[in-house]
Design a protein around this motif. Structure first.
Motif, PDB file in Angstrom:
ATOM      1  N   GLU A 111      -4.713  31.263   9.980  1.00 19.03           N
ATOM      2  CA  GLU A 111      -5.500  30.232   9.304  1.00 19.03           C
ATOM      3  C   GLU A 111      -4.578  29.205   8.649  1.00 19.03           C
ATOM      4  OE1 GLU A 111      -9.632  31.861   7.911  1.00 19.03           O
ATOM      5  OE2 GLU A 111      -8.063  33.082   7.002  1.00 19.03           O
ATOM      6  N   TYR A 112      -4.904  27.937   8.844  1.00 13.84           N
ATOM      7  CA  TYR A 112      -4.114  26.828   8.303  1.00 13.84           C
ATOM      8  C   TYR A 112      -4.823  26.231   7.086  1.00 13.84           C
ATOM      9  CZ  TYR A 112      -1.181  26.631  12.516  1.00 13.84           C
ATOM     10  OH  TYR A 112      -0.297  26.919  13.519  1.00 13.84           O
ATOM     11  N   ALA A 113      -4.028  25.850   6.096  1.00 12.00           N
ATOM     12  CA  ALA A 113      -4.610  25.285   4.873  1.00 12.00           C
ATOM     13  C   ALA A 113      -3.723  24.162   4.349  1.00 12.00           C
ATOM     14  CB  ALA A 113      -4.769  26.361   3.800  1.00 12.00           C
ATOM     15  N   TRP A 114      -4.344  23.256   3.629  1.00 10.09           N
ATOM     16  CA  TRP A 114      -3.585  22.205   2.943  1.00 10.09           C
ATOM     17  C   TRP A 114      -3.530  22.516   1.447  1.00 10.09           C
ATOM     18  CZ3 TRP A 114      -6.948  20.477  -0.638  1.00 10.09           C
ATOM     19  CH2 TRP A 114      -8.294  20.405  -0.316  1.00 10.09           C
ATOM     20  N   ALA A 115      -2.484  22.002   0.836  1.00 12.36           N
ATOM     21  CA  ALA A 115      -2.380  22.019  -0.628  1.00 12.36           C
ATOM     22  C   ALA A 115      -2.228  20.571  -1.069  1.00 12.36           C
ATOM     23  CB  ALA A 115      -1.187  22.844  -1.085  1.00 12.36           C
ATOM     24  N   MET A 116      -3.075  20.126  -1.955  1.00 13.50           N
ATOM     25  CA  MET A 116      -3.025  18.758  -2.460  1.00 13.50           C
ATOM     26  C   MET A 116      -2.170  18.731  -3.725  1.00 13.50           C
ATOM     27  SD  MET A 116      -6.244  16.205  -2.789  1.00 13.50           S
ATOM     28  CE  MET A 116      -7.129  17.299  -3.910  1.00 13.50           C
ATOM     29  N   LEU A 117      -1.133  17.921  -3.712  1.00 15.94           N
ATOM     30  CA  LEU A 117      -0.223  17.872  -4.854  1.00 15.94           C
ATOM     31  C   LEU A 117      -0.418  16.625  -5.711  1.00 15.94           C
ATOM     32  CD1 LEU A 117       1.365  19.571  -2.414  1.00 15.94           C
ATOM     33  CD2 LEU A 117       3.037  19.719  -4.244  1.00 15.94           C
ATOM     34  N   THR A 118      -1.025  15.591  -5.148  1.00 16.75           N
ATOM     35  CA  THR A 118      -1.352  14.403  -5.940  1.00 16.75           C
ATOM     36  C   THR A 118      -2.760  13.947  -5.586  1.00 16.75           C
ATOM     37  OG1 THR A 118      -0.637  12.694  -4.362  1.00 16.75           O
ATOM     38  CG2 THR A 118       1.079  13.676  -5.772  1.00 16.75           C
ATOM     39  N   HIS A 119      -3.361  13.184  -6.496  1.00 14.82           N
ATOM     40  CA  HIS A 119      -4.720  12.687  -6.265  1.00 14.82           C
ATOM     41  C   HIS A 119      -4.763  11.727  -5.079  1.00 14.82           C
ATOM     42  CE1 HIS A 119      -8.858  11.849  -7.332  1.00 14.82           C
ATOM     43  NE2 HIS A 119      -8.606  10.549  -7.234  1.00 14.82           N
ATOM     44  N   SER A 120      -3.640  11.103  -4.752  1.00 13.26           N
ATOM     45  CA  SER A 120      -3.596  10.155  -3.629  1.00 13.26           C
ATOM     46  C   SER A 120      -3.969  10.823  -2.310  1.00 13.26           C
ATOM     47  CB  SER A 120      -2.198   9.545  -3.506  1.00 13.26           C
ATOM     48  OG  SER A 120      -1.836   8.870  -4.682  1.00 13.26           O
ATOM     49  N   ALA A 121      -3.812  12.161  -2.229  1.00 16.54           N
ATOM     50  CA  ALA A 121      -4.051  12.874  -0.970  1.00 16.54           C
ATOM     51  C   ALA A 121      -5.510  13.237  -0.745  1.00 16.54           C
ATOM     52  CB  ALA A 121      -3.195  14.137  -0.934  1.00 16.54           C
ATOM     53  N   VAL A 122      -6.403  12.895  -1.686  1.00 20.57           N
ATOM     54  CA  VAL A 122      -7.815  13.262  -1.531  1.00 20.57           C
ATOM     55  C   VAL A 122      -8.401  12.766  -0.209  1.00 20.57           C
ATOM     56  CG1 VAL A 122     -10.145  12.904  -2.444  1.00 20.57           C
ATOM     57  CG2 VAL A 122      -8.282  13.526  -3.992  1.00 20.57           C
ATOM     58  N   PRO A 123      -8.189  11.496   0.196  1.00 23.41           N
ATOM     59  CA  PRO A 123      -8.768  11.042   1.468  1.00 23.41           C
ATOM     60  C   PRO A 123      -8.245  11.841   2.660  1.00 23.41           C
ATOM     61  CG  PRO A 123      -8.071   9.170   0.141  1.00 23.41           C
ATOM     62  CD  PRO A 123      -7.513  10.394  -0.524  1.00 23.41           C
ATOM     63  N   LEU A 124      -6.969  12.221   2.637  1.00 25.16           N
ATOM     64  CA  LEU A 124      -6.397  12.963   3.753  1.00 25.16           C
ATOM     65  C   LEU A 124      -6.949  14.393   3.794  1.00 25.16           C
ATOM     66  CD1 LEU A 124      -4.567  13.276   6.156  1.00 25.16           C
ATOM     67  CD2 LEU A 124      -2.640  13.640   4.593  1.00 25.16           C
ATOM     68  N   MET A 181       0.848  -1.195   0.000  1.00 20.69           N
ATOM     69  CA  MET A 181       0.000   0.000   0.000  1.00 20.69           C
ATOM     70  C   MET A 181       0.888   1.251   0.000  1.00 20.69           C
ATOM     71  SD  MET A 181      -2.928   1.129   2.749  1.00 20.69           S
ATOM     72  CE  MET A 181      -3.934  -0.296   2.337  1.00 20.69           C
ATOM     73  N   THR A 182       0.499   2.251  -0.744  1.00 16.17           N
ATOM     74  CA  THR A 182       1.265   3.489  -0.839  1.00 16.17           C
ATOM     75  C   THR A 182       1.183   4.273   0.469  1.00 16.17           C
ATOM     76  OG1 THR A 182       0.810   3.642  -3.204  1.00 16.17           O
ATOM     77  CG2 THR A 182       1.524   5.654  -2.092  1.00 16.17           C
ATOM     78  N   THR A 183       2.323   4.775   0.908  1.00 19.63           N
ATOM     79  CA  THR A 183       2.375   5.662   2.070  1.00 19.63           C
ATOM     80  C   THR A 183       2.329   7.102   1.587  1.00 19.63           C
ATOM     81  OG1 THR A 183       3.644   4.089   3.401  1.00 19.63           O
ATOM     82  CG2 THR A 183       3.784   6.411   4.028  1.00 19.63           C
ATOM     83  N   LEU A 184       1.400   7.870   2.124  1.00 26.32           N
ATOM     84  CA  LEU A 184       1.281   9.271   1.728  1.00 26.32           C
ATOM     85  C   LEU A 184       2.431  10.071   2.332  1.00 26.32           C
ATOM     86  CD1 LEU A 184      -2.556   9.916   2.207  1.00 26.32           C
ATOM     87  CD2 LEU A 184      -1.328   9.451   0.079  1.00 26.32           C
ATOM     88  N   ARG A 185       3.105  10.841   1.499  1.00 23.97           N
ATOM     89  CA  ARG A 185       4.198  11.693   1.977  1.00 23.97           C
ATOM     90  C   ARG A 185       3.659  13.101   2.215  1.00 23.97           C
ATOM     91  NH1 ARG A 185       9.320  12.874   2.691  1.00 23.97           N
ATOM     92  NH2 ARG A 185      10.274  14.680   1.685  1.00 23.97           N
ATOM     93  N   ILE A 186       3.925  13.630   3.417  1.00 24.82           N
ATOM     94  CA  ILE A 186       3.369  14.911   3.836  1.00 24.82           C
ATOM     95  C   ILE A 186       4.482  15.831   4.308  1.00 24.82           C
ATOM     96  CG2 ILE A 186       1.782  16.034   5.459  1.00 24.82           C
ATOM     97  CD1 ILE A 186       0.569  13.075   5.731  1.00 24.82           C
ATOM     98  N   LEU A 187       4.388  17.094   3.939  1.00 19.84           N
ATOM     99  CA  LEU A 187       5.215  18.152   4.516  1.00 19.84           C
ATOM    100  C   LEU A 187       4.280  19.043   5.316  1.00 19.84           C
ATOM    101  CD1 LEU A 187       7.555  19.117   1.511  1.00 19.84           C
ATOM    102  CD2 LEU A 187       8.065  17.604   3.435  1.00 19.84           C
ATOM    103  N   ALA A 188       4.586  19.245   6.602  1.00 21.62           N
ATOM    104  CA  ALA A 188       3.648  19.960   7.478  1.00 21.62           C
ATOM    105  C   ALA A 188       4.356  21.013   8.317  1.00 21.62           C
ATOM    106  CB  ALA A 188       2.932  18.967   8.394  1.00 21.62           C
ATOM    107  N   ALA A 189       3.633  22.105   8.565  1.00 23.72           N
ATOM    108  CA  ALA A 189       4.150  23.191   9.399  1.00 23.72           C
ATOM    109  C   ALA A 189       4.556  22.664  10.772  1.00 23.72           C
ATOM    110  CB  ALA A 189       3.082  24.271   9.551  1.00 23.72           C
TER     111      ALA A 189
END
Length: 237
Positions: free
Chosen positions: A205-218, A1-9
């Protein structure tokens, strides 16, 4: 299963394990997260570093990635504000957050504007002080020591809070940072945390940016009621 890679503040470091545990329980997906000042993380993405989702402490960085075609979508998911942490032994009986900031004998530390949204929000706070008390805000900008959140900043040890560590290491007497740290800072008897009132405080205010379609669930999870409950438990709003 693919592991989602995240960069976070970096300010999400404390709440993120609980969020990702709930996300994994709900979806079965796994994540791998690196933390840092959001401005520097955005630069890494612009320089070609791959990630599925970027969680920023402001709206500007995700919006910039979207405008440049590096992100496919963005969305807000939580908010924060600012507080002032002081070394308790420098606080007198009548001191307030504002009187402490006025004292030239106290060393004031902040995060680094442009590299770290916490620094940007602090400079906005100084701007509000300047409007109410001409000359004070500009003086604070000149006095403030930008000790964390920059490319060449001091490295706060993993697990330490910047306010506590900078004061303990005698780099500062005062630190302006996120109010979400207050529930942890108040347990240190040698520190005193001052909440900054609404007319002066900043809505971070905090926001996410989705860079790949895999991140939709997150991205969907971060806006869910379950995620909001966890964020509130950790001092976010």
């Amino acid at each position: 299963m693919t592991t989602l890679r995240i960069l976070a503040a970096g300010s999400l470091r404390g709440v993120w394990p609980d969020l990702m545990a709930a996300f994994h329980h709900q979806t079965g997906l796994t994540t791998d997260t690196q933390f840092g000042p959001a401005g520097l993380l955005r630069q890494r993405i612009e320089q070609g570093e791959r990630c599925d989702l970027f969680a920023s402490a402001n709206l500007h960085h995700p919006a910039t990635l979207l405008q440049r075609g590096l992100a496919t979508d963005t969305g807000k998911f939580t908010a924060n504000s600012l507080s002032l942490t002081a070394r308790r032994d420098v606080v007198t009986k009548n001191d307030t957050w504002l009187s402490l900031l006025q004292r030239d004998d106290l060393r004031l530390a902040t995060s680094t504007p442009l590299s770290d949204p916490s620094g940007d929000y602090t400079w906005q706070l100084f701007g509000k002080i300047e409007q109410a008390y001409p000359g004070w805000g500009e003086r604070l900008k000149q006095r403030a020591r930008q000790l964390v959140g920059g490319i060449d900043s001091l490295a706060v040890p993993t697990g330490e809070l910047a306010a506590q560590w900078l004061i303990d290491q005698k780099h500062a007497d005062l630190f302006i940072g996120y109010a979400s740290y207050a529930p942890r800072l108040i347990h240190h008897s040698h520190l005193q945390v001052f909440l900054i009132p609404a007319p002066f405080n900043i809505q971070a205010e905090y926001a996410w940016a989705m860079l790949t379609h895999s991140a939709v669930p997150l991205a969907t999870f971060l806006s869910s009621a379950a995620a909001k409950t966890i964020l509130r438990q950790h001092g976010f709003t």
